[in-house]
Design an enzyme around this catalytic site. Structure first.
Site, PDB file in Angstrom:
ATOM      1  N   HIS A 156      -0.017  27.273 -38.068  1.00 47.60           N
ATOM      2  CA  HIS A 156      -0.267  26.455 -39.256  1.00 47.60           C
ATOM      3  C   HIS A 156      -1.019  27.281 -40.301  1.00 47.60           C
ATOM      4  O   HIS A 156      -1.567  28.344 -39.998  1.00 47.60           O
ATOM      5  CB  HIS A 156      -1.093  25.219 -38.872  1.00 47.60           C
ATOM      6  CG  HIS A 156      -0.721  23.999 -39.679  1.00 47.60           C
ATOM      7  ND1 HIS A 156      -0.296  24.082 -40.988  1.00 47.60           N
ATOM      8  CD2 HIS A 156      -0.718  22.677 -39.382  1.00 47.60           C
ATOM      9  CE1 HIS A 156      -0.030  22.874 -41.447  1.00 47.60           C
ATOM     10  NE2 HIS A 156      -0.270  21.993 -40.492  1.00 47.60           N
ATOM     11  N   SER A 208       5.719  29.727 -49.282  1.00 47.35           N
ATOM     12  CA  SER A 208       6.039  30.379 -50.550  1.00 47.35           C
ATOM     13  C   SER A 208       7.233  31.310 -50.395  1.00 47.35           C
ATOM     14  O   SER A 208       7.608  31.695 -49.284  1.00 47.35           O
ATOM     15  CB  SER A 208       4.821  31.175 -51.014  1.00 47.35           C
ATOM     16  OG  SER A 208       4.506  32.132 -50.015  1.00 47.35           O
ATOM     17  N   GLU A 229      12.180  26.811 -45.979  1.00 48.69           N
ATOM     18  CA  GLU A 229      11.909  25.727 -46.938  1.00 48.69           C
ATOM     19  C   GLU A 229      10.854  26.269 -47.887  1.00 48.69           C
ATOM     20  O   GLU A 229       9.664  26.276 -47.564  1.00 48.69           O
ATOM     21  CB  GLU A 229      11.362  24.490 -46.201  1.00 48.69           C
ATOM     22  CG  GLU A 229      12.337  23.861 -45.237  1.00 48.69           C
ATOM     23  CD  GLU A 229      13.419  23.042 -45.923  1.00 48.69           C
ATOM     24  OE1 GLU A 229      13.313  22.789 -47.133  1.00 48.69           O
ATOM     25  OE2 GLU A 229      14.383  22.676 -45.249  1.00 48.69           O
ATOM     26  N   CYS A 263       6.270  20.768 -53.089  1.00 49.71           N
ATOM     27  CA  CYS A 263       7.393  21.664 -53.404  1.00 49.71           C
ATOM     28  C   CYS A 263       8.380  20.975 -54.333  1.00 49.71           C
ATOM     29  O   CYS A 263       8.967  21.608 -55.199  1.00 49.71           O
ATOM     30  CB  CYS A 263       8.074  22.121 -52.120  1.00 49.71           C
ATOM     31  SG  CYS A 263       8.493  20.767 -51.019  1.00 49.71           S
TER      32      CYS A 263
HETATM   33  P1  NAP Z   1       2.200  30.312 -48.023  1.00 48.46           P
HETATM   34  O1  NAP Z   1       1.038  31.058 -48.517  1.00 48.46           O
HETATM   35  O2  NAP Z   1       3.508  30.987 -48.026  1.00 48.46           O
HETATM   36  O3  NAP Z   1       1.839  29.838 -46.541  1.00 48.46           O
HETATM   37  C1  NAP Z   1       2.716  29.073 -45.753  1.00 48.46           C
HETATM   38  C2  NAP Z   1       2.518  29.444 -44.289  1.00 48.46           C
HETATM   39  O4  NAP Z   1       2.999  30.765 -44.084  1.00 48.46           O
HETATM   40  C3  NAP Z   1       1.056  29.471 -43.852  1.00 48.46           C
HETATM   41  O5  NAP Z   1       0.996  29.066 -42.512  1.00 48.46           O
HETATM   42  C4  NAP Z   1       0.694  30.939 -43.991  1.00 48.46           C
HETATM   43  O6  NAP Z   1      -0.394  31.305 -43.180  1.00 48.46           O
HETATM   44  C5  NAP Z   1       1.967  31.567 -43.511  1.00 48.46           C
HETATM   45  N1  NAP Z   1       2.220  32.921 -43.992  1.00 48.46           N
HETATM   46  C6  NAP Z   1       2.172  33.368 -45.259  1.00 48.46           C
HETATM   47  N2  NAP Z   1       2.539  34.682 -45.294  1.00 48.46           N
HETATM   48  C7  NAP Z   1       2.810  35.043 -44.021  1.00 48.46           C
HETATM   49  C8  NAP Z   1       3.217  36.272 -43.400  1.00 48.46           C
HETATM   50  N3  NAP Z   1       3.439  37.374 -44.110  1.00 48.46           N
HETATM   51  N4  NAP Z   1       3.373  36.289 -42.062  1.00 48.46           N
HETATM   52  C9  NAP Z   1       3.164  35.181 -41.333  1.00 48.46           C
HETATM   53  N5  NAP Z   1       2.783  33.991 -41.854  1.00 48.46           N
HETATM   54  C10 NAP Z   1       2.609  33.931 -43.188  1.00 48.46           C
HETATM   55  O7  NAP Z   1       2.432  28.966 -48.812  1.00 48.46           O
HETATM   56  P2  NAP Z   1       1.345  27.876 -49.183  1.00 48.46           P
HETATM   57  O8  NAP Z   1       0.586  28.377 -50.333  1.00 48.46           O
HETATM   58  O9  NAP Z   1       0.597  27.458 -47.979  1.00 48.46           O
HETATM   59  O10 NAP Z   1       2.287  26.655 -49.596  1.00 48.46           O
HETATM   60  C11 NAP Z   1       2.770  26.495 -50.876  1.00 48.46           C
HETATM   61  C12 NAP Z   1       4.222  26.901 -50.985  1.00 48.46           C
HETATM   62  O11 NAP Z   1       5.016  26.213 -50.016  1.00 48.46           O
HETATM   63  C13 NAP Z   1       4.783  26.509 -52.326  1.00 48.46           C
HETATM   64  O12 NAP Z   1       5.609  27.520 -52.818  1.00 48.46           O
HETATM   65  C14 NAP Z   1       5.595  25.264 -51.998  1.00 48.46           C
HETATM   66  O13 NAP Z   1       6.587  24.970 -52.932  1.00 48.46           O
HETATM   67  C15 NAP Z   1       6.119  25.603 -50.647  1.00 48.46           C
HETATM   68  N6  NAP Z   1       6.530  24.380 -49.906  1.00 48.46           N
HETATM   69  C16 NAP Z   1       7.849  24.167 -49.688  1.00 48.46           C
HETATM   70  C17 NAP Z   1       8.271  23.024 -49.040  1.00 48.46           C
HETATM   71  C18 NAP Z   1       9.722  22.766 -48.769  1.00 48.46           C
HETATM   72  O14 NAP Z   1      10.029  21.893 -47.950  1.00 48.46           O
HETATM   73  N7  NAP Z   1      10.651  23.463 -49.393  1.00 48.46           N
HETATM   74  C19 NAP Z   1       7.324  22.082 -48.611  1.00 48.46           C
HETATM   75  C20 NAP Z   1       5.980  22.324 -48.862  1.00 48.46           C
HETATM   76  C21 NAP Z   1       5.594  23.498 -49.515  1.00 48.46           C
HETATM   77  P3  NAP Z   1      -1.892  31.462 -43.789  1.00 48.46           P
HETATM   78  O15 NAP Z   1      -2.345  30.134 -44.211  1.00 48.46           O
HETATM   79  O16 NAP Z   1      -2.652  31.987 -42.617  1.00 48.46           O
HETATM   80  O17 NAP Z   1      -1.789  32.427 -44.924  1.00 48.46           O
END
Ligand code: NAP
Length: 455
Positions: A156, A208, A229, A263
């Protein structure tokens, strides 16, 4: 680095969780693999019955789970309770329909010979989830995979580690089998090791675009099935024949829900000329009337953002947009004092050379574009790197459908803001990712679609 939970309203550290050791991760994967092997002999109806118990347990623990979400990522209490209800609905949907959706499908070949398509489990699925819907995003992956017989291990978002721990506890209380669902508080490096384990056969990421590129690449290296997603820059289209009162009300709700951190938020309002003035006046008033405050209080309408980092990034994007010629119809921006508060903003005059034109703003900042006709609206809507969802407003449903059919997104809603429904597929195209969650399509993402051929 340990996972740290900070209350977005008080900015105080609530709890830290140490990273799992390599040995702990290995043990959890062993337990998950045992679950996978055991379930091959267990009829799907047994897991469906357990999912029903999960739904009941979630509802029974709704107030406590909601409070954990509010304390971890700042969500308004009422929105957090709504999220628990959605989780329960997801579990109930798969509990009640999943077994029939998994019935083998007959095929005929060579004239009259028979074959059967089975949906078999494939192994451990790694679920990597974001903080904005700390329970329902997890449930979207857990419920269908549990039903199929795939164990889920969750990485998570670190800032909602408390939600991850609470969710796992409630699932275990509901009586799900050991190994069906386990939290892993792990680093990015450990994710690479997990994906290289041959018992892990799938990875579902919500997050992201940047994370999507990293995890999709790792999945590719390991030839592991993935779903992505990712972000969105959704259009909220208001046609000349729309009900403007309804459009204003829904447009504001669709941008400000969850403090704009969704999102599928309505990030770009594209409005046709004849109704633009009325729509803009309505939106301005609604954005200016938001009540920022304690997310636990019933009177608060706009919660703090989930983290200081998120708020800083949004302010930077807002400043950059203005520096490149955008006009603020409502100024908004970071609010000094306690909490990661961000007053809602509305921007217009955003030209394609402005970085804001193609960026996702993950918070309460809306963009308004005024266009003369349908063709201009569709062209502008599709000039996006993303393609997640969208909404079209018109009193003439046929007209709305015509426009909706030409939008390059995975979902379009007519005369209602985009939402998440267990029965409907959810997902996007372009940089919004690939694969679908929820519905029958979500159930088949991580199955071995195996054909058994009779002579
Ligand atoms: P995020 O920074 O990409 O983080 C999402 C998850 O990925 C977190 O658990 C994060 O862990 C992990 N993560 C990030 N980089 C990683 C890597 N290199 N290796 C392994 N795990 C990694 O995104 P966020 O800021 O939490 O969420 C916002 C984004 O999600 C927005 O762009 C939003 O639009 C998108 N979103 C999309 C949907 C959909 O259904 N399409 C739904 C909700 C949100 P850490 O927390 O430990 O960094």
């Amino acid at each position: 680095m340990a996972y740290q939970v900070v209350n977005p309203y008080t900015e105080k550290i609530i709890q830290t969780y140490p990273l799992a050791s390599a040995a702990e991760v290995a043990d959890k994967l062993d337990v998950a693999a045992d679950f996978y092997n055991r379930q091959k002999q267990v009829p799907v109806e047994e897991r469906a019955a357990q999912l029903q118990l999960v739904a009941e347990s979630l509802l029974a623990n709704s107030a406590e789970l909601a409070q954990t979400a509010t304390l971890n990522m700042g969500k308004l209490s009422k929105e957090a309770r709504g999220e628990i209800k959605l989780c329960a609905k997801l579990a109930q949907y798969y509990a009640s329909t999943g077994a029939s959706l998994l019935e083998p499908k007959p095929y005929i070949y060579g004239g009259s010979r028979q074959a059967l398509l089975q949906q078999d489990a494939i192994g451990i699925v790694l679920s990597i989830e974001p903080w904005n819907f700390p329970y329902s995003q997890v449930m979207r992956v857990f419920a269908p995979n549990f039903l199929v017989g795939n164990p889920v291990v969750l990485k998570h978002a670190s800032i909602v580690a408390g939600c991850a721990a609470h969710f796992e506890k409630v699932l275990l209380q509901a009586g799900i089998e050991p190994g069906a669902f386990q939290n892993l508080f792990v680093s990015y490096d450990q994710i690479a090791t997990i994906l290289a384990d041959k018992r892990v056969q799938g990875v579902a990421l919500t997050g992201s675009e940047a994370a999507g590129r990293q995890i999709a690449a790792l999945a590719g290296q390991n030839l592991v099935k993935s779903t992505m997603e990712l972000g969105g820059n959704d259009v909220f289209a208001v046609l000349n024949d729309a009900d403007i009162d309804l459009a204003v009300q829904d447009a504001a709700a669709a941008r400000l829900r969850n403090a704009g951190q969704v999102c599928t938020s309505a990030k770009r309002y594209i409005v046709q000329q004849d109704v633009a003035a009325d729509f803009i006046a309505g939106i301005q008033a609604t954005f200016q009337n938001q009540v920022l405050g304690d997310p636990m209080a019933a009177t608060t309408t706009l919660a703090p953002l989930a983290s200081k980092g998120a708020s800083d990034q949004l302010q930077q994007q807002l400043d950059q947009a203005l520096a490149h010629g955008a006009t603020a119809l409502v100024a908004g921006g970071q609010v000094a004092g306690m909490g990661n508060f961000f007053a809602p903003a509305i921007l217009t005059d955003i030209t394609p050379d402005n970085p804001a034109f193609y960026q996702e703003f993950f918070g309460p900042v809306a963009q308004v574009y005024v266009v003369p006709d349908d063709q201009a609206l569709i062209k502008l809507a599709n000039d996006s790197n993303f393609g997640l969802a969208g909404a079209v407003y018109s009193k003439d449903t046929t007209h709305a459908h015509e426009v909706a059919s030409q939008l390059e997104t995975g979902q379009v809603f007519i005369n209602q803001p985009s939402g998440a429904y267990p029965e409907l597929p959810f997902g996007g195209v372009k940089n919004s990712g690939y694969g679908r969650e929820m519905s029958d399509l979500g159930l088949y993402e991580f199955t071995n679609q195996k054909i058994v051929v009779f002579k």
